[in-house]
Design an enzyme around this catalytic site. Structure first.
Site, mmCIF file in Angstrom:
data_model
loop_
_atom_site.group_PDB
_atom_site.id
_atom_site.type_symbol
_atom_site.label_atom_id
_atom_site.label_comp_id
_atom_site.label_asym_id
_atom_site.label_seq_id
_atom_site.Cartn_x
_atom_site.Cartn_y
_atom_site.Cartn_z
ATOM 1 N N LYS A 52 0.842 -1.202 0.000
ATOM 2 C CA LYS A 52 0.000 0.000 0.000
ATOM 3 C C LYS A 52 0.878 1.254 0.000
ATOM 4 C CE LYS A 52 -3.695 -2.622 2.042
ATOM 5 N NZ LYS A 52 -4.283 -3.235 3.235
ATOM 6 N N GLN A 96 -5.156 -1.944 9.284
ATOM 7 C CA GLN A 96 -4.970 -3.286 8.706
ATOM 8 C C GLN A 96 -5.564 -4.350 9.625
ATOM 9 O OE1 GLN A 96 -3.655 -3.806 5.639
ATOM 10 N NE2 GLN A 96 -3.907 -6.014 5.797
ATOM 11 N N ASP A 119 -11.663 1.749 3.311
ATOM 12 C CA ASP A 119 -11.915 0.302 3.208
ATOM 13 C C ASP A 119 -13.398 0.023 2.959
ATOM 14 O OD1 ASP A 119 -9.768 -1.506 3.492
ATOM 15 O OD2 ASP A 119 -9.549 -1.022 5.621
HETATM 16 N N1 GUN Z 1 -6.811 -7.445 5.702
HETATM 17 C C1 GUN Z 1 -6.995 -8.205 4.598
HETATM 18 N N2 GUN Z 1 -7.601 -7.492 3.625
HETATM 19 C C2 GUN Z 1 -7.794 -6.253 4.126
HETATM 20 C C3 GUN Z 1 -8.356 -5.062 3.601
HETATM 21 O O1 GUN Z 1 -8.831 -4.992 2.448
HETATM 22 N N3 GUN Z 1 -8.358 -3.985 4.441
HETATM 23 C C4 GUN Z 1 -7.871 -4.039 5.703
HETATM 24 N N4 GUN Z 1 -7.941 -2.946 6.451
HETATM 25 N N5 GUN Z 1 -7.345 -5.129 6.227
HETATM 26 C C5 GUN Z 1 -7.301 -6.230 5.427
#
Ligand code: GUN
Length: 282
Positions: A52, A96, A119
């Site tokens: 990211k 996350q 998200d």
């Molecule tokens: N963990 C696995 N996929 C994701 C996601 O798309 N967003 C977040 N915040 N955590 C994750």
């Protein structure tokens, strides 16, 4: 021979477009910023967070990484979320998941400002998606829709089967397919006659979390097959939820692992951050 739906190629195209939009916002005095919060040191999460960060660099988005120790308390994490909620430099906040066991995901998510919830996990955003009136789409399902469009197959009227019902992938995925007029079946661990259901899918999305779970005899010839898995096979090699060797020869189109859904998820996060930035400029 199936068409390989390359998330690498499509995400590069999306990021190029976003880079131009970020530059245009900047010209108008609006910086676009994303804060990513990682608690603990789950190795997979560390890789995702790094990806990211890299995508922010590629698109010109200002990024802040907040790496907190495993023993961070709810109070400390909520204090950080509050600070980021109030920070004008930050358009998007991503915490996350999964969080360490002593922290409750939903308490943290519910405290992220919905207009910064890139998200699309906050109940306000989930509700908006349900009624089809949304600002953000959840990143993995949105990225999958882009790949389905890339296959050239129109979702309208098709039999769509999603294996998995998580809040992050399965449930919103079913909803997005429904928005495009697919006839959607959501399967899960209690589903009976799974093979019979998956075999009628024109579009099959596997989000199970079990290596090579989808075998050739579960797939309709000519189907579009999307693999959300990030698993390890018996030799420790990275693979997906779909047995690629068995399924690829009979599919119309299929995503590889790695290089399929993964890069699209990150690109959609960048898109949501730019959407948030545009809203915040107004
Ligand atoms: N963990 C696995 N996929 C994701 C996601 O798309 N967003 C977040 N915040 N955590 C994750």
């Amino acid at each position: 021979m199936a068409k390989i739906l390359s998330g690498k190629t499509v995400s590069a195209r999306v990021k190029e477009e976003l880079k131009a939009e970020v530059a245009e916002l900047q010209k108008n005095g609006k910086t676009t910023g994303l804060a990513v919060v990682l608690v603990g040191d789950d190795p997979a999460s560390k890789v995702y967070v790094r990806n990211k960060e890299k995508a922010c660099e590629e698109t010109g988005i200002y990024s802040e990484m907040h790496r907190l120790p495993e023993n961070t308390t709810e109070e400390e994490l909520l204090a950080l979320v509050d600070r980021l909620n109030a920070d004008d430099k930050i358009d998007g906040i991503l915490v996350q998941l999964p969080l360490p066991k002593h922290l409750d995901d939903s308490v943290i998510i519910n405290n992220i400002r919905p207009d910064k919830d890139v998200d699309a996990f906050h109940p306000v955003n989930v509700g908006k998606i349900m009624i089809g009136d949304y600002d953000f789409l959840p990143c993995t399902p949105a990225g999958i829709m882009e790949l389905i469009h890339e296959s050239g197959v129109d979702v309208d009227g098709k039999e769509c089967v999603v294996i998995g019902r998580s809040n992050i992938v399965g449930k919103p995925m079913s909803m997005l397919l429904l928005h495009e007029n697919g006839t959607v079946t959501t399967c899960h661990s209690h589903t009976k006659n799974l093979k019979k259901i998956t075999s009628r899918a024109d579009i099959l999305v596997a989000a199970v979390g079990i290596a090579k779970f989808v075998k050739g005899d579960m797939v309709k010839p000519g189907a579009v097959v999307i693999d959300v898995g990030m698993d390890r096979d018996e030799n420790g090699k990275l693979c997906g939820d779909v047995d690629f060797e068995e399924v690829e020869p009979l599919a119309h189109a299929i995503t590889p692992v790695p290089g399929g859904v993964g890069p699209m998820t990150v690109a959609m996060l960048m898109r949501n951050t730019v959407t948030a930035s545009k809203k915040h400029m107004k």
